[in-house]
Design an enzyme around this catalytic site. Structure first.
Site, PDB file in Angstrom:
ATOM      1  N   ASP A  60      -9.205 -79.741 -30.849  1.00  0.00           N
ATOM      2  CA  ASP A  60     -10.128 -80.579 -31.615  1.00  0.00           C
ATOM      3  C   ASP A  60      -9.369 -81.740 -32.263  1.00  0.00           C
ATOM      4  OD1 ASP A  60     -13.014 -80.482 -33.039  1.00  0.00           O
ATOM      5  OD2 ASP A  60     -11.492 -81.174 -34.463  1.00  0.00           O
TER       6      ASP A  60
ATOM      7  N   TYR B 119      -8.038 -89.366 -36.668  1.00  0.00           N
ATOM      8  CA  TYR B 119      -6.807 -88.609 -36.935  1.00  0.00           C
ATOM      9  C   TYR B 119      -5.578 -89.402 -36.478  1.00  0.00           C
ATOM     10  CZ  TYR B 119      -9.893 -84.429 -37.217  1.00  0.00           C
ATOM     11  OH  TYR B 119     -10.873 -83.519 -37.510  1.00  0.00           O
TER      12      TYR B 119
ATOM     13  N   LYS C   8     -14.022 -87.471 -31.849  1.00  0.00           N
ATOM     14  CA  LYS C   8     -15.135 -87.872 -32.725  1.00  0.00           C
ATOM     15  C   LYS C   8     -15.203 -89.384 -32.916  1.00  0.00           C
ATOM     16  CE  LYS C   8     -14.140 -83.550 -35.098  1.00  0.00           C
ATOM     17  NZ  LYS C   8     -12.659 -83.433 -35.114  1.00  0.00           N
TER      18      LYS C   8
ATOM     19  N   HIS D  37     -18.594 -88.398 -36.485  1.00  0.00           N
ATOM     20  CA  HIS D  37     -17.663 -87.716 -37.401  1.00  0.00           C
ATOM     21  C   HIS D  37     -18.272 -87.370 -38.764  1.00  0.00           C
ATOM     22  CE1 HIS D  37     -13.106 -87.103 -38.053  1.00  0.00           C
ATOM     23  NE2 HIS D  37     -13.781 -86.282 -38.815  1.00  0.00           N
TER      24      HIS D  37
END
Ligand code: A2P
Length: 273
Positions: free
Chosen positions: A48, A53, A78, A111
């Protein structure tokens, strides 16, 4: 470690491993590459990540270098939370796919229902526009499933009312003492799978004496009980770690918390939330 290949079935019919390796806060470069590579070597088949990120590049490279067939890995990324329009959502997906170096993702999520800079703001229309883009991507086959993250039941209902594809998943913060029961119940009633992020409350749960008591009883760690709890609540569990020892430990959760202890854990409340 059979648990790593145990799956739920999404409303698309596709299967999703119950445990996924969470990569939030793992920096791009060696750290994300090594952690993802080690998780895959250890048997994890579900990774994931998210555009925000910043580690899609290393995560994707670790997947490609793993020697594991792409079809055997479940990969989620996302759409950045601030993107609330159709065109930009399509563009951001392209960027993610290119950065990951893959032809498709298994799950693509909005997200959050609002930009991080405006938590709680009303972006109903923007979410509907973004969802239209995700539906397009889904229909193209380049995301095998689409869903949302951090949505509550009202925000989910708006997608159900205005969209043509039912979200496959809602990824929410979920751990012992913080189980967002209304959202969880609503989702589960609609066949939307709940994915639990921060199953260890980003580490805070590790010092919880009540959970420790249960862990001692089963001869497991607090982390293992916490992860097992999320699984027994019917959610996907997404523990994050950069330590090999923890990555292994978090997948060693093939035990059963009995009904009485589950009820005890259900009754705990997280005082810091
Ligand atoms: P680290 O990343 O340094 O290995 P969450 O999954 O709820 O976001 O929690 C992640 C946090 O918990 C990270 O700080 C991670 O440390 C830590 N952690 C993950 N697994 C374990 C474990 N089995 N034992 C102790 N700490 C853990």
């Amino acid at each position: 470690m059979g648990i790593l290949t145990d799956t739920y079935t999404l409303n698309t019919g596709a299967t999703i491993p119950k445990i996924g390796f969470g990569t939030w806060q793992i920096p791009n470069g060696e750290e994300a590459y090594n952690a993802t590579a080690f998780a895959l070597q250890s048997g994890y088949r579900h990774i994931d990540t998210a555009r925000v990120y910043g580690n899609e590049e290393s995560v994707g490279k670790a997947i490609r270098d793993s020697g594991i067939a792409r079809a055997e890995i479940f990969l989620t990324t996302k759409l950045p939370a601030e993107v609330k329009n159709y065109e930009e959502a399509l563009e951001k997906f392209e960027t993610s796919i290119k950065t990951l170096g893959v032809d498709y993702v298994d799950l693509y999520l909005i997200h959050a229902p609002w930009p991080w800079s405006d938590r709680g703001g009303d972006y109903t229309e923007g979410n509907i526009q973004a969802w239209k883009a995700l539906e397009e991507i889904y229909k193209s086959g380049r995301a095998k499933a689409i869903g949302v993250s951090n949505f509550n039941s009202t925000q989910l209902q708006s997608i159900l009312d205005n969209g043509t594809v039912v979200p496959a998943a809602d990824q929410i913060r979920f751990f012992i003492g913080f189980t967002q029961d209304e959202t969880t119940q609503f989702s589960q009633d609609q066949g939307i799978l709940i994915e639990a992020y921060s199953p260890l409350a980003t580490g805070r749960i590790l010092n919880n004496p009540d959970v420790k008591k249960i862990a001692d009883k089963y001869d497991k760690t607090v982390a293992q009980v916490s992860i097992r709890y999320t699984l027994q609540r019917g959610t996907v569990s997404l523990p994050k770690s950069t330590h090999e020892e923890y990555i292994l430990q978090n997948a060693d959760v093939d035990f059963e918390i009995d009904a009485e202890d589950m009820a005890f854990l259900d009754g705990l409340t997280d005082t810091e939330e």
